[in-house]
Enzyme design. Structure first.
Site, PDB file in Angstrom:
ATOM      1  N   CYS A  32       0.814  -1.217   0.000  1.00  0.00           N
ATOM      2  CA  CYS A  32       0.000   0.000   0.000  1.00  0.00           C
ATOM      3  C   CYS A  32       0.852   1.274   0.000  1.00  0.00           C
ATOM      4  O   CYS A  32       1.478   1.577  -0.990  1.00  0.00           O
ATOM      5  CB  CYS A  32      -1.008  -0.026   1.143  1.00  0.00           C
ATOM      6  SG  CYS A  32      -2.404   1.095   0.844  1.00  0.00           S
ATOM      7  N   ARG A  66     -12.618   5.077  -3.456  1.00  0.00           N
ATOM      8  CA  ARG A  66     -11.930   4.108  -2.601  1.00  0.00           C
ATOM      9  C   ARG A  66     -12.069   2.727  -3.229  1.00  0.00           C
ATOM     10  O   ARG A  66     -13.163   2.301  -3.570  1.00  0.00           O
ATOM     11  CB  ARG A  66     -12.537   4.111  -1.197  1.00  0.00           C
ATOM     12  CG  ARG A  66     -11.711   3.338  -0.235  1.00  0.00           C
ATOM     13  CD  ARG A  66     -11.538   4.123   1.074  1.00  0.00           C
ATOM     14  NE  ARG A  66     -10.383   3.616   1.786  1.00  0.00           N
ATOM     15  CZ  ARG A  66      -9.184   4.172   1.771  1.00  0.00           C
ATOM     16  NH1 ARG A  66      -8.969   5.269   1.111  1.00  0.00           N
ATOM     17  NH2 ARG A  66      -8.201   3.643   2.434  1.00  0.00           N
ATOM     18  N   HIS A 129      -3.387  -6.201   1.309  1.00  0.00           N
ATOM     19  CA  HIS A 129      -3.037  -5.987   2.712  1.00  0.00           C
ATOM     20  C   HIS A 129      -2.946  -7.285   3.499  1.00  0.00           C
ATOM     21  O   HIS A 129      -3.495  -8.302   3.124  1.00  0.00           O
ATOM     22  CB  HIS A 129      -4.097  -5.093   3.375  1.00  0.00           C
ATOM     23  CG  HIS A 129      -4.045  -3.686   2.916  1.00  0.00           C
ATOM     24  ND1 HIS A 129      -4.595  -3.287   1.733  1.00  0.00           N
ATOM     25  CD2 HIS A 129      -3.505  -2.591   3.473  1.00  0.00           C
ATOM     26  CE1 HIS A 129      -4.401  -1.990   1.592  1.00  0.00           C
ATOM     27  NE2 HIS A 129      -3.742  -1.553   2.631  1.00  0.00           N
TER      28      HIS A 129
END
Length: 178
Positions: A32, A66, A129
């Site tokens: 990220c 997002r 993630h």
């Protein structure tokens, strides 16, 4: 963005060492925000530029959109990769950067193409993630193998482990909605 702002000066100070390590095949996994800063720059939503260290030939721009949810990708190197993405950065690879994978479900690097992550030498950058390593033993094994080969300067063969439970977890993750 605030986290990247907090570390940008320290990251620039160690950039020469990180570049040296990357060029000399040290395995690294960047996720990220650090993936973004291993590129040339991150342009924030108000237009400010947070300089990256340029190991990956990529650029990221903040977005109001997002990109969040379960993701499934396909990689030449690692086969099917599963994970979870949660980012608003739109990362674009230059033509000479190899994507880590192509998305089958999810957004990946941006909302425009189907690439996810980037790979350069033994550096992997990704938006997957947390669970990328336990859900993707081929990537975990690759990182371990590359580190051992670098340390011992010889080819290493890892003994296979029982991945029964990992495969069950992967199937559950793949079946989940975005």
């Amino acid at each position: 963005d605030s986290g990247q702002n907090k570390i940008k000066d320290d990251l620039q100070k160690i950039a020469p060492k990180l570049k040296y390590l990357a060029e000399n095949n040290t395995p690294m996994l960047m996720i990220c925000g650090m993936y973004q800063l291993f590129g040339h720059r991150f342009i924030t939503s108000n237009g400010d530029e947070i300089p990256g260290i340029g190991i990956l030939d990529i650029e990221t721009r903040a977005s109001n959109q997002r990109l969040i949810g379960n993701i499934v990708t396909e990689s030449d190197e690692f086969g099917e990769i599963v994970g979870y993405e949660n980012h608003s950065g739109q990362t674009f690879l230059s033509d000479n950067v190899k994507p880590l994978a192509n998305t089958k479900k999810g957004a990946g690097n941006n909302s425009k193409d189907n690439h996810e992550g980037a790979i350069y030498k033994n550096v992997i950058g990704t938006y997957l993630h947390g669970s990328i390593l336990p859900k993707n033993p081929k990537i975990t094994d690759w990182i371990i193998k590359k580190a051992l080969e670098k340390k011992f300067k010889e080819s290493i063969k890892l003994e296979p482990l029982d991945d029964t439970y990992i495969e069950k977890a992967r199937k559950a993750a793949i079946s989940r909605p975005r």
